[in-house]
Scaffold this active site. Structure first.
Site, PDB file in Angstrom:
ATOM      1  N   HIS A   1     -48.368   9.820 -55.847  1.00 59.88           N
ATOM      2  CA  HIS A   1     -47.391   9.120 -56.695  1.00 59.88           C
ATOM      3  C   HIS A   1     -46.041   9.831 -56.587  1.00 59.88           C
ATOM      4  CE1 HIS A   1     -45.559   7.222 -60.209  1.00 59.88           C
ATOM      5  NE2 HIS A   1     -46.487   6.299 -60.085  1.00 59.88           N
TER       6      HIS A   1
ATOM      7  N   ASP B   1     -53.872   2.645 -59.335  1.00 56.64           N
ATOM      8  CA  ASP B   1     -54.511   1.635 -58.473  1.00 56.64           C
ATOM      9  C   ASP B   1     -55.875   2.054 -57.965  1.00 56.64           C
ATOM     10  OD1 ASP B   1     -51.227   1.274 -57.441  1.00 56.64           O
ATOM     11  OD2 ASP B   1     -52.365  -0.308 -58.427  1.00 56.64           O
TER      12      ASP B   1
HETATM   13  C1  SDX Z   1     -47.695   2.382 -57.809  1.00 59.29           C
HETATM   14  O1  SDX Z   1     -43.319   4.399 -58.890  1.00 59.29           O
HETATM   15  C2  SDX Z   1     -44.244   3.957 -59.716  1.00 59.29           C
HETATM   16  O2  SDX Z   1     -44.248   4.209 -60.903  1.00 59.29           O
HETATM   17  C3  SDX Z   1     -45.301   3.057 -59.078  1.00 59.29           C
HETATM   18  C4  SDX Z   1     -46.449   2.645 -59.962  1.00 59.29           C
HETATM   19  C5  SDX Z   1     -46.007   1.754 -61.096  1.00 59.29           C
HETATM   20  O3  SDX Z   1     -46.729   1.692 -62.107  1.00 59.29           O
HETATM   21  O4  SDX Z   1     -44.972   1.031 -60.918  1.00 59.29           O
HETATM   22  O5  SDX Z   1     -47.078   3.788 -60.495  1.00 59.29           O
HETATM   23  C6  SDX Z   1     -47.485   1.840 -59.178  1.00 59.29           C
HETATM   24  O6  SDX Z   1     -47.051   1.953 -56.893  1.00 59.29           O
HETATM   25  C7  SDX Z   1     -48.672   3.537 -57.613  1.00 59.29           C
HETATM   26  C8  SDX Z   1     -48.691   4.046 -56.141  1.00 59.29           C
HETATM   27  C9  SDX Z   1     -49.573   3.123 -55.318  1.00 59.29           C
HETATM   28  N1  SDX Z   1     -49.483   3.445 -53.899  1.00 59.29           N
HETATM   29  C10 SDX Z   1     -50.520   3.988 -53.210  1.00 59.29           C
HETATM   30  O7  SDX Z   1     -51.576   4.365 -53.722  1.00 59.29           O
HETATM   31  C11 SDX Z   1     -50.295   4.087 -51.700  1.00 59.29           C
HETATM   32  C12 SDX Z   1     -50.713   5.490 -51.193  1.00 59.29           C
HETATM   33  N2  SDX Z   1     -49.759   6.467 -51.760  1.00 59.29           N
HETATM   34  C13 SDX Z   1     -48.569   6.708 -51.030  1.00 59.29           C
HETATM   35  O8  SDX Z   1     -48.174   5.989 -49.968  1.00 59.29           O
HETATM   36  C14 SDX Z   1     -47.583   7.659 -51.693  1.00 59.29           C
HETATM   37  O9  SDX Z   1     -48.288   8.627 -52.354  1.00 59.29           O
HETATM   38  C15 SDX Z   1     -46.576   7.015 -52.640  1.00 59.29           C
HETATM   39  C16 SDX Z   1     -45.822   5.937 -51.967  1.00 59.29           C
HETATM   40  C17 SDX Z   1     -47.275   6.472 -53.840  1.00 59.29           C
HETATM   41  C18 SDX Z   1     -45.612   8.110 -53.077  1.00 59.29           C
HETATM   42  O10 SDX Z   1     -44.919   8.482 -51.984  1.00 59.29           O
HETATM   43  P1  SDX Z   1     -43.785   9.645 -52.059  1.00 59.29           P
HETATM   44  O11 SDX Z   1     -43.592  10.187 -53.392  1.00 59.29           O
HETATM   45  O12 SDX Z   1     -42.590   9.124 -51.359  1.00 59.29           O
HETATM   46  O13 SDX Z   1     -44.441  10.793 -51.347  1.00 59.29           O
HETATM   47  P2  SDX Z   1     -44.382  10.978 -49.787  1.00 59.29           P
HETATM   48  O14 SDX Z   1     -44.637   9.681 -49.120  1.00 59.29           O
HETATM   49  O15 SDX Z   1     -43.126  11.696 -49.452  1.00 59.29           O
HETATM   50  O16 SDX Z   1     -45.646  11.929 -49.564  1.00 59.29           O
HETATM   51  C19 SDX Z   1     -45.515  13.315 -49.816  1.00 59.29           C
HETATM   52  C20 SDX Z   1     -46.501  13.954 -48.873  1.00 59.29           C
HETATM   53  C21 SDX Z   1     -46.355  13.433 -47.441  1.00 59.29           C
HETATM   54  O17 SDX Z   1     -46.756  14.475 -46.580  1.00 59.29           O
HETATM   55  P3  SDX Z   1     -45.579  15.398 -45.896  1.00 59.29           P
HETATM   56  O18 SDX Z   1     -44.668  14.434 -45.145  1.00 59.29           O
HETATM   57  O19 SDX Z   1     -44.889  16.088 -47.056  1.00 59.29           O
HETATM   58  O20 SDX Z   1     -46.336  16.312 -44.986  1.00 59.29           O
HETATM   59  O21 SDX Z   1     -47.834  13.591 -49.275  1.00 59.29           O
HETATM   60  C22 SDX Z   1     -48.447  12.825 -48.264  1.00 59.29           C
HETATM   61  C23 SDX Z   1     -47.351  12.321 -47.335  1.00 59.29           C
HETATM   62  O22 SDX Z   1     -47.853  12.173 -46.015  1.00 59.29           O
HETATM   63  N3  SDX Z   1     -49.113  11.722 -48.945  1.00 59.29           N
HETATM   64  C24 SDX Z   1     -50.346  11.291 -48.673  1.00 59.29           C
HETATM   65  C25 SDX Z   1     -50.584  10.255 -49.591  1.00 59.29           C
HETATM   66  N4  SDX Z   1     -49.512  10.077 -50.357  1.00 59.29           N
HETATM   67  C26 SDX Z   1     -48.595  10.983 -49.960  1.00 59.29           C
HETATM   68  N5  SDX Z   1     -51.263  11.675 -47.755  1.00 59.29           N
HETATM   69  C27 SDX Z   1     -52.443  11.012 -47.766  1.00 59.29           C
HETATM   70  N6  SDX Z   1     -52.760  10.007 -48.610  1.00 59.29           N
HETATM   71  C28 SDX Z   1     -51.849   9.603 -49.537  1.00 59.29           C
HETATM   72  N7  SDX Z   1     -52.151   8.621 -50.367  1.00 59.29           N
END
Ligand code: SDX
Length: 431
Positions: free
Chosen positions: A308, A366
């Site tokens: 998140h 989710d």
């Molecule tokens: C919702 O914003 C909100 O409030 C949203 C929400 C709402 O109520 O409106 O809460 C609802 O959208 C919840 C999130 C649902 N999405 C997912 O479950 C999809 C999987 N999660 C991600 O794609 C990710 O975690 C996000 C999009 C939710 C957050 O992304 P960020 O904060 O931009 O973090 P990032 O992409 O920069 O990741 C940070 C690191 C990365 O690694 P590095 O580049 O630092 O090496 O963490 C890793 C990412 O690769 N990472 C994951 C991961 N999520 C982040 N690695 C594996 N699996 C994951 N799910």
């Protein structure tokens, strides 16, 4: 306006610029950079808005480190335990929990707006039957501005109020119609004798050929899922609604824009993607394979339902949702649901893995919602539409707050341009 308690000084090219610092009631201080470009001829750069406050708000507060979510100061845990969706809608819209009389009046107003204009039934017929319900919802909600001309004038508080009530009331009807259309069944009219969540289940699952009785277990679970998704600060879809609204677009168009943004798998589409991932994993013994893939940067795979932008600790909604999954599946007699077992084991493994611990990746809202929705009988394609129904009140509350803000102006970010500098036109014969 928040209190301006101190000043930050930026030094650039030998010159100093004083930036006012505003102190919130909760959360980090805010550097006010509104005059920076005019005074220092520089932009700030924050593409994902990870360090940017886009507005001043009193609606929802999130503390990502504490795993805290407040709606007008009330915690999501207490609301989930003691409240229900329409009462949370009132709290988000008007700032206070309603008295019994206010709640009765609000519920009555929403209930009497649940039907859609009959002409809308024909609007649906233009879609293919296999359209994703989110595609239909984006189209039909946007088209509401073609049907409800008496609630388009955003400068009229009464019309803003009617538009808000209409969307809270009609989104379940439109989502249910999108579902019925996709399975070739007739539309079911809302029944005003049912409560909000029960009416939605009735419109989705009843058929003309048989009597349908709403299962109170499912209705309570649906109401709790709606409460947990109602609002969430300045997330991507809410920011979309605010940006669309800043141009003066009508409320129906703004909510349609929010639905479009929510659809993405990184946002509201994650509940569908998460359940599809759990099904692909299938059994507990395949979890290590998927965890390894999620840790491999080159795989492009992420564990859906994990991570998140704000929560770098547990998502309090996921905790409530997990308890609800246990309760609902147990009451439905499917607590040995293999997907629930895979989800719990995946959570256990991920939370003990250094990769997820170091990146502070926890299950989000989710992760468990899809398991409950599938146990209720919804196809995965209906998961995000249900998120959209729930979030409509959050979008509208944030939109109303923005429209009423006397300092509000059209949102218009700038950029860090790294493209070509000036060059002359080259005739096609010389390219
Ligand atoms: C919702 O914003 C909100 O409030 C949203 C929400 C709402 O109520 O409106 O809460 C609802 O959208 C919840 C999130 C649902 N999405 C997912 O479950 C999809 C999987 N999660 C991600 O794609 C990710 O975690 C996000 C999009 C939710 C957050 O992304 P960020 O904060 O931009 O973090 P990032 O992409 O920069 O990741 C940070 C690191 C990365 O690694 P590095 O580049 O630092 O090496 O963490 C890793 C990412 O690769 N990472 C994951 C991961 N999520 C982040 N690695 C594996 N699996 C994951 N799910």
């Amino acid at each position: 306006m928040a209190e301006t308690t101190k000043t930050a000084t930026l030094t650039l090219d030998g010159k100093s610029y004083d930036l006012p610092v505003h102190s919130p009631t909760l959360g980090p201080d805010v550097l006010d950079i509104r005059k920076l470009y005019a005074e220092a001829d520089v932009f700030t750069f924050d593409p994902g808005f990870t360090s940017t406050a886009s507005c001043e708000s009193t609606i929802t507060y999130i503390d990502g480190d504490k795993g805290e979510l407040l709606h007008r100061g009330d915690s999501i845990e207490e609301l989930a335990k003691h409240s229900h969706y329409l009462e949370v809608c009132y709290l988000l819209l008007y700032g206070e929990l309603p008295t019994a009389a206010q709640l009765d009046d609000f519920t009555g107003r929403v209930t009497r707006h649940t039907m859609v204009h009959e002409q809308m039934h024909y609007f649906f017929r233009g879609f293919r039957r296999d359209s994703h319900p989110m595609a239909t919802m984006v189209g039909v909600v946007g088209a509401m501005s073609a049907f409800y001309h008496d609630s388009l004038d955003i400068s009229d508080p009464w019309q803003r109020e009617v538009a808000a009530i209409r969307m809270i009331a009609k989104l379940p009807t439109i989502a249910a119609m999108a579902y019925k259309y996709s399975i070739g069944q007739p539309f079911v009219y809302p029944k005003n004798s049912l409560d909000y969540a029960g009416n939605f289940l009735h419109m989705c699952f009843s058929i003309p050929a048989e009597d349908y009785v709403v299962n109170p277990i499912l209705s309570k679970a649906m109401d709790r899922i709606m409460m947990l998704h109602a609002d969430h600060e300045q997330n991507a879809s809410t920011s979309t609604v605010r940006l669309a609204g800043s141009s003066g677009a009508n409320p129906f168009a703004c909510i349609a824009a929010g639905i479009a943004c929510l659809w993405g798998p990184a946002h509201g589409g994650a509940n569908q993607a998460c359940l599809e991932m759990l099904k692909e994993i299938g059994t507990v013994d395949r979890i290590p394979e998927f965890v390894a893939k999620a840790k491999d940067k080159n795989s492009g795979f992420r564990l859906m339902g994990f991570g998140h932008r704000v929560y770098k600790n547990f998502d309090p909604r996921a905790t409530v949702m997990k308890e609800s999954a246990d309760e609902v599946l147990g009451l439905l007699g499917v607590d040995n649901n293999p997907l629930l077992q895979v989800a719990k084991e995946l959570e256990r493994i991920a939370l003990s893995d250094d990769y997820f611990i170091s990146k502070k990746l926890y299950p989000n809202v989710d992760f468990y919602s899809g398991i409950i929705l599938e146990a209720m009988g919804f196809p995965t394609s209906m998961f995000t539409p249900i998120f959209a129904i729930s979030r409509t009140v959050g979008w509208i509350s944030q939109w109303k707050e923005m429209i009423a803000d006397k300092n509000q102006k059209i949102g218009r970010p700038r950029q860090l341009y790294v493209g070509e500098t000036h060059r002359s036109y080259v005739d096609v014969r010389h390219r």
